[in-house]
Design an enzyme around this catalytic site. Sequence first.
Site, PDB file in Angstrom:
ATOM      1  N   ARG A   8       7.126  59.258  19.582  1.00 50.76           N
ATOM      2  CA  ARG A   8       8.360  58.470  19.440  1.00 50.76           C
ATOM      3  C   ARG A   8       8.078  57.115  20.083  1.00 50.76           C
ATOM      4  O   ARG A   8       7.788  57.038  21.280  1.00 50.76           O
ATOM      5  CB  ARG A   8       9.541  59.175  20.099  1.00 50.76           C
ATOM      6  CG  ARG A   8      10.800  58.348  20.118  1.00 50.76           C
ATOM      7  CD  ARG A   8      12.045  59.150  20.403  1.00 50.76           C
ATOM      8  NE  ARG A   8      12.454  59.907  19.235  1.00 50.76           N
ATOM      9  CZ  ARG A   8      13.690  60.392  19.052  1.00 50.76           C
ATOM     10  NH1 ARG A   8      14.621  60.207  19.976  1.00 50.76           N
ATOM     11  NH2 ARG A   8      14.003  61.064  17.953  1.00 50.76           N
TER      12      ARG A   8
ATOM     13  N   HIS B 286      12.343  57.323  10.399  1.00 53.80           N
ATOM     14  CA  HIS B 286      12.526  58.597  11.128  1.00 53.80           C
ATOM     15  C   HIS B 286      12.327  59.752  10.125  1.00 53.80           C
ATOM     16  O   HIS B 286      13.268  60.431   9.726  1.00 53.80           O
ATOM     17  CB  HIS B 286      13.929  58.641  11.731  1.00 53.80           C
ATOM     18  CG  HIS B 286      14.117  59.695  12.785  1.00 53.80           C
ATOM     19  ND1 HIS B 286      13.087  60.483  13.268  1.00 53.80           N
ATOM     20  CD2 HIS B 286      15.232  60.089  13.471  1.00 53.80           C
ATOM     21  CE1 HIS B 286      13.560  61.293  14.194  1.00 53.80           C
ATOM     22  NE2 HIS B 286      14.857  61.090  14.334  1.00 53.80           N
TER      23      HIS B 286
ATOM     24  N   GLN C 183      13.692  63.503  10.522  1.00 57.10           N
ATOM     25  CA  GLN C 183      15.155  63.598  10.421  1.00 57.10           C
ATOM     26  C   GLN C 183      15.584  63.770   8.967  1.00 57.10           C
ATOM     27  O   GLN C 183      16.440  64.589   8.632  1.00 57.10           O
ATOM     28  CB  GLN C 183      15.808  62.325  10.990  1.00 57.10           C
ATOM     29  CG  GLN C 183      17.320  62.285  10.826  1.00 57.10           C
ATOM     30  CD  GLN C 183      18.009  63.334  11.671  1.00 57.10           C
ATOM     31  OE1 GLN C 183      17.742  63.446  12.856  1.00 57.10           O
ATOM     32  NE2 GLN C 183      18.880  64.135  11.069  1.00 57.10           N
TER      33      GLN C 183
ATOM     34  N   ARG D 295      16.560  70.369  12.228  1.00 58.41           N
ATOM     35  CA  ARG D 295      15.431  69.565  12.724  1.00 58.41           C
ATOM     36  C   ARG D 295      14.282  70.495  13.124  1.00 58.41           C
ATOM     37  O   ARG D 295      13.118  70.166  12.990  1.00 58.41           O
ATOM     38  CB  ARG D 295      15.855  68.747  13.956  1.00 58.41           C
ATOM     39  CG  ARG D 295      16.950  67.724  13.728  1.00 58.41           C
ATOM     40  CD  ARG D 295      16.544  66.669  12.749  1.00 58.41           C
ATOM     41  NE  ARG D 295      15.244  66.101  13.069  1.00 58.41           N
ATOM     42  CZ  ARG D 295      14.994  65.271  14.100  1.00 58.41           C
ATOM     43  NH1 ARG D 295      15.972  64.882  14.881  1.00 58.41           N
ATOM     44  NH2 ARG D 295      13.770  64.805  14.315  1.00 58.41           N
TER      45      ARG D 295
ATOM     46  N   ASP E 116      25.431  56.580  11.358  1.00 61.68           N
ATOM     47  CA  ASP E 116      24.622  56.732  12.567  1.00 61.68           C
ATOM     48  C   ASP E 116      25.187  55.747  13.582  1.00 61.68           C
ATOM     49  O   ASP E 116      26.090  54.953  13.254  1.00 61.68           O
ATOM     50  CB  ASP E 116      23.148  56.423  12.224  1.00 61.68           C
ATOM     51  CG  ASP E 116      22.208  56.565  13.419  1.00 61.68           C
ATOM     52  OD1 ASP E 116      22.566  57.274  14.381  1.00 61.68           O
ATOM     53  OD2 ASP E 116      21.119  55.957  13.403  1.00 61.68           O
TER      54      ASP E 116
ATOM     55  N   CYS F 165      22.857  61.989  12.092  1.00 61.08           N
ATOM     56  CA  CYS F 165      21.635  62.523  12.723  1.00 61.08           C
ATOM     57  C   CYS F 165      21.841  62.913  14.176  1.00 61.08           C
ATOM     58  O   CYS F 165      21.073  63.706  14.718  1.00 61.08           O
ATOM     59  CB  CYS F 165      20.505  61.501  12.615  1.00 61.08           C
ATOM     60  SG  CYS F 165      20.827  59.974  13.522  1.00 61.08           S
TER      61      CYS F 165
HETATM   62  N1   CP Z   1      18.382  62.811  15.657  1.00 63.79           N
HETATM   63  C1   CP Z   1      17.476  62.674  16.654  1.00 63.79           C
HETATM   64  O1   CP Z   1      16.347  62.251  16.456  1.00 63.79           O
HETATM   65  O2   CP Z   1      17.940  63.059  17.866  1.00 63.79           O
HETATM   66  P1   CP Z   1      17.167  62.860  19.248  1.00 63.79           P
HETATM   67  O3   CP Z   1      17.089  61.374  19.515  1.00 63.79           O
HETATM   68  O4   CP Z   1      18.000  63.574  20.271  1.00 63.79           O
HETATM   69  O5   CP Z   1      15.795  63.441  19.118  1.00 63.79           O
HETATM   70  N1  NVA Z   2      19.146  54.943  14.958  1.00 60.65           N
HETATM   71  C1  NVA Z   2      19.001  55.781  16.134  1.00 60.65           C
HETATM   72  C2  NVA Z   2      18.538  57.124  15.739  1.00 60.65           C
HETATM   73  C3  NVA Z   2      18.416  58.097  16.878  1.00 60.65           C
HETATM   74  C4  NVA Z   2      17.974  59.443  16.437  1.00 60.65           C
HETATM   75  C5  NVA Z   2      18.050  55.129  17.124  1.00 60.65           C
HETATM   76  O1  NVA Z   2      17.013  54.624  16.703  1.00 60.65           O
HETATM   77  O2  NVA Z   2      18.364  55.119  18.318  1.00 60.65           O
END
Ligand code: CP
Ligand code: NVA
Length: 344
Positions: free
Chosen positions: A115, A142, A145, A327, A257, A299
């Site tokens: 990440r 992502h 997701q 997930r 989101d 998400c």
């Molecule tokens: N949707 C998602 O990626 O959640 P987290 O940031 O908690 O992993």
């Molecule tokens: N758009 C959000 C998604 C988190 C899962 C972010 O990047 O923080």
Amino acid sequence: MTGIHIEAKKPNHFITTADFTAEQLLDLVYNSLQFKVQAKYTPSEEIKRPLAGKTLAVLFSKRSTRTRIATESSMAFLGGHAMFLGSQDIQLGVNESLLDTARVVSSMVHGIMARVKGHDEIETLAKESSVPVINALSDKYHPTQILADLMTIHEYYHNKNNNVPEGIYSAHTQHPRETLPGKKVAWVGDGNNILQEILVAFPKCGISVAAACPPGYTCDQDVIDIALADAKKTGASVTFTTQPEEAIKDSDIIITDTWVSMGQEEEKKKRLIDFKGYQVTKDLIARGGAKPDWIFMHCLPRKPEEVDDEVFYDKERSVVFQEAENRKYTITAVIDALLNKGSI
Ligand code: CP
Ligand code: NVA
């Protein structure tokens, strides 16, 4: 010469769903459905653990609940080990470059789930790593997701089309290529990593996308180009507007989101003003004219400004917690494909 023959193979990665065909993605979703049945409804002694002795480095420079838990529990399920490496734990970014980190970490593990902030970071990791790299979220995409979103939509329509009674799980008996084409998704919110991944995955699977984003919060042009080209091939439609009602018109699925993604915290005040009128509510959905049996997805993590409690916690319409659970099985399928089978 005696010795061990060393084969230098280029690893397969999972950086964005844009790199895969609809058939590959839908097969991954189908495999995820099988993993769900195994994980939840199959006796433990009957389950194969193909990743015994293998390690996945979980390299996260941002917070995570779902992706981290899904990844660590998937590795345990497959018989391997997940090694969590947060930004406070390793030298990366403080004493060591990403390039050096990628070479060192990948020399000792069988895969990397990362990440990152900028998408260039995941690309560098993939370029330098000698083992498969899975994108666990970047500022641009992502992918894991969106597999869970496809799985959740499949489950919903499988149950609905077949009148599956409560208490029965049978979504694994049908391939998602039979349930997904022809659906229409409305996105109401930021032109962020989630919408961008939707745009490179859904149209190629025959799902139309109508996105409403405030002026100045649209997607990258290369993402839009991929979505339009895919839509042309499958007959799906891809449209952009600044009016949420226009996007919602005739939609089956409404998705949003956060308005403030990780790393954008300093823009929060301005964003809350710029996204005025974008909160998903039953009133907005009625004004837009969604299909009578619309469902809602997100998400997570969720803030009340982008969707009110009435929609978010609606037992009939909101599938957000099923989407979160999925997930796990989609990440299991991706890890199994790359670390066990060798490719998607
Ligand atoms: N949707 C998602 O990626 O959640 P987290 O940031 O908690 O992993
Ligand atoms: N758009 C959000 C998604 C988190 C899962 C972010 O990047 O923080």
